[in-house]
Design a protein around this motif. Structure first.
Motif, short mmCIF file in Angstrom:
data_model
loop_
_atom_site.label_atom_id
_atom_site.label_comp_id
_atom_site.label_asym_id
_atom_site.label_seq_id
_atom_site.Cartn_x
_atom_site.Cartn_y
_atom_site.Cartn_z
N VAL A 60 1.26 4.10 -2.95
CA VAL A 60 1.52 5.63 -2.88
C VAL A 60 2.24 6.53 -3.60
O VAL A 60 2.28 7.46 -3.99
N LEU A 109 0.11 9.53 -4.96
CA LEU A 109 -0.92 8.97 -4.19
C LEU A 109 -1.16 9.88 -2.59
O LEU A 109 -2.30 8.87 -2.38
N GLN A 110 -0.41 10.08 -2.05
CA GLN A 110 -0.37 10.51 -0.98
C GLN A 110 -1.50 11.32 -0.57
O GLN A 110 -1.75 10.85 0.85
N GLY A 151 1.02 -1.01 -0.15
CA GLY A 151 -0.57 -0.36 -0.06
C GLY A 151 0.62 1.34 -0.06
O GLY A 151 0.39 2.19 -1.09
N LYS A 152 1.96 1.00 0.75
CA LYS A 152 2.65 2.52 0.96
C LYS A 152 3.41 2.83 -0.13
O LYS A 152 3.88 3.74 -0.83
N ILE A 176 -4.14 10.51 -1.32
CA ILE A 176 -5.28 9.35 -0.27
C ILE A 176 -5.10 8.43 0.61
O ILE A 176 -5.89 8.42 1.33
N GLY A 177 -3.69 8.32 0.23
CA GLY A 177 -3.17 7.25 2.11
C GLY A 177 -3.33 6.29 1.01
O GLY A 177 -3.79 5.47 0.54
N TRP A 178 -1.97 5.19 2.33
CA TRP A 178 -2.30 4.19 1.62
C TRP A 178 -3.16 2.92 1.80
O TRP A 178 -2.64 1.63 1.66
N PHE A 203 -5.30 1.06 -0.54
CA PHE A 203 -4.42 0.46 -1.16
C PHE A 203 -3.96 -1.25 -0.71
O PHE A 203 -3.46 -1.78 -0.85
#
Length: 432
Positions: free
Chosen positions: A126, A131-132, A122-123, A134-136, A139
């Motif tokens: 991002v 896509l910071q 997920g991280k 949105i956050g991880w 994902f």
């Protein structure tokens, strides 16, 4: 309609390659599933940290970990070929209730591994896609869904995916290492063991903990049946399979250490803040392509690990329950899906335990090294020395000497770091 000679030759070449690939997967491939499971984001971070902090001087630890992992997998495979699965052995020796409780406790470690892997993917997505905002977290959940879909496809499909991904990872990291102008002489001297103080020894043990992966000891003893390996005639193929798989995994890990030592260390990096730092740093030296290759490889490696790691509890618990559950595909799928779903909840671990993604990447594999590895190694050592199970194929004195090395290192990891790892997980992580 007639075919000219060129078309005929092309078709013959295509069928020849197809037959070669089919023959490879008929004989080999299981080891790539094992190697892919240990080659996650934690392994990449630890290998990168070894290169940054100690240059080439811990390459010996990579080689030693690969050899110990090979020996442990050889024990597990021989148990499956000549005797039974490790989980079945546990049920017969400890009883159904005790062995099931033990398998559930061990499975907590697999869920912990999956937590760090979904967080890492997920991280990474991002950062890679910018896509910071949105956050991880979303994902991480999507990664779990994808792992569930791939994991229920069946062994043959997963094996082919793992083999393809491992060769892609090998090519990616060897490419990055080869253009980083490594010091060949210094790298050659790194195969000679040098402890580098307490921190260096702990890092060397971390390399072992991510390479000699205890869920694989259960998996290998189960999955030899998928390859049709039974009887003494299967042992040479099994060992060639392990040699090929662990050689690819070892070279890939060495390439990461070399790239970090050749690029990051000279650039002034003394430690890595996140598992994505190596990719970002390499971009400043080698260009953006290096970051993309490194990060995509990291994401692929992390996702690859989820499936076999969470297969392990599905096999383990099913086997120890025995009876109607032992060969139930439905039981397997329920345990697998439930385990991956729990492992997708890494955002909640971040929120309620205060653990960052990097905390999870370091601490959860370490938890498995100090809890799951010693228990499983002891159980496996017991199994391959039991004549009631192995018949005339129990360990000889030389194999017992070599295998004892793995037991001693596992015991040392508990002694040196067990209490600290558990305390750190429940007190807010490495910065807590």
């Amino acid at each position: 309609m007639s075919l000219d000679f060129n078309t005929y030759d092309n078709l013959r070449s295509i069928f020849s390659v197809k037959n070669m690939v089919s023959d490879f997967f008929r004989k080999y491939g299981l080891a790539f599933v094992m190697v892919a499971s240990y080659f996650g984001s934690g392994s990449i971070f630890i290998a990168s940290s070894a290169g940054v902090r100690y240059g080439y001087s811990l390459l010996w630890a990579v080689i030693g970990a690969v050899l110990l992992g090979y020996m442990a997998q050889d024990m597990s495979a021989r148990l499956g070929i000549f005797g039974q699965s490790l989980a079945t052995f546990a049920r017969e020796k400890l009883g159904r209730t005790a062995s099931t409780v033990l398998m559930i406790l061990l499975s907590i470690g697999c869920v912990a591994w999956t937590l760090e892997l979904t967080a890492a993917v997920g991280k990474g997505i991002v950062v890679l896609l910018g896509l910071q905002a949105i956050g991880w977290a979303p994902f991480a959940y999507l990664t779990g869904v994808a792992a569930i879909v791939v994991g229920i496809l069946g062994y043959d499909w997963v094996e082919k995916i793992m083999v393809a991904m491992m060769f892609a990872l090998l090519g990616s990291y060897v490419l990055v290492a080869s253009v980083s102008s490594p010091d060949i002489v210094a790298a050659a001297t790194g195969v000679v063991p040098v402890l580098g103080g307490l921190d260096g020894m702990v890092l060397a043990i971390s390399i072992l903990g991510t390479t000699a992966l205890w869920p694989n000891f259960f998996l290998e003893s189960e999955l030899v049946e998928e390859k049709g390996w039974s009887g003494a005639d299967a042992v040479p193929n099994m060992r060639r399979d392990l040699a090929i798989g662990y050689t690819v995994g070892g070279i890939t890990t060495i390439a990461i250490v070399v790239a970090a030592a050749a690029v990051l260390r000279p650039a002034g990096y003394e430690q890595l803040e996140t598992f994505l730092t190596p990719g970002k740093a390499m971009a400043t030296v080698l260009g953006e392509w290096a970051m993309v290759v490194f990060l995509v490889g990291t994401l692929a490696a992390a996702f690859n690990s989820i499936i076999p790691i969470m297969w392990a509890p599905a096999y383990m618990i099913r086997e120890t329950l025995g009876g109607e559950y032992a060969n139930s595909r439905r039981t397997f799928l329920v345990i697998y899906v439930a385990g991956v779903a729990l492992g997708s909840l890494s955002p909640f671990i971040h929120q309620y335990l205060g653990l960052s993604v990097i905390d999870m990447i370091i601490l959860f594999p370490a938890y498995n090294a100090v809890i799951g590895l010693p228990i499983t190694v002891a159980l496996l050592f017991w199994a391959v020395n039991d004549p009631d199970v192995m018949g005339d194929h129990t360990n000889g004195w030389l194999l017992n000497i070599l295998n004892t090395a793995l037991i001693l290192v596992a015991a040392y990891s508990v002694y040196s770091a067990g209490g600290l790892v558990i305390e750190t997980i429940f007190t807010g992580g490495l910065a807590g």
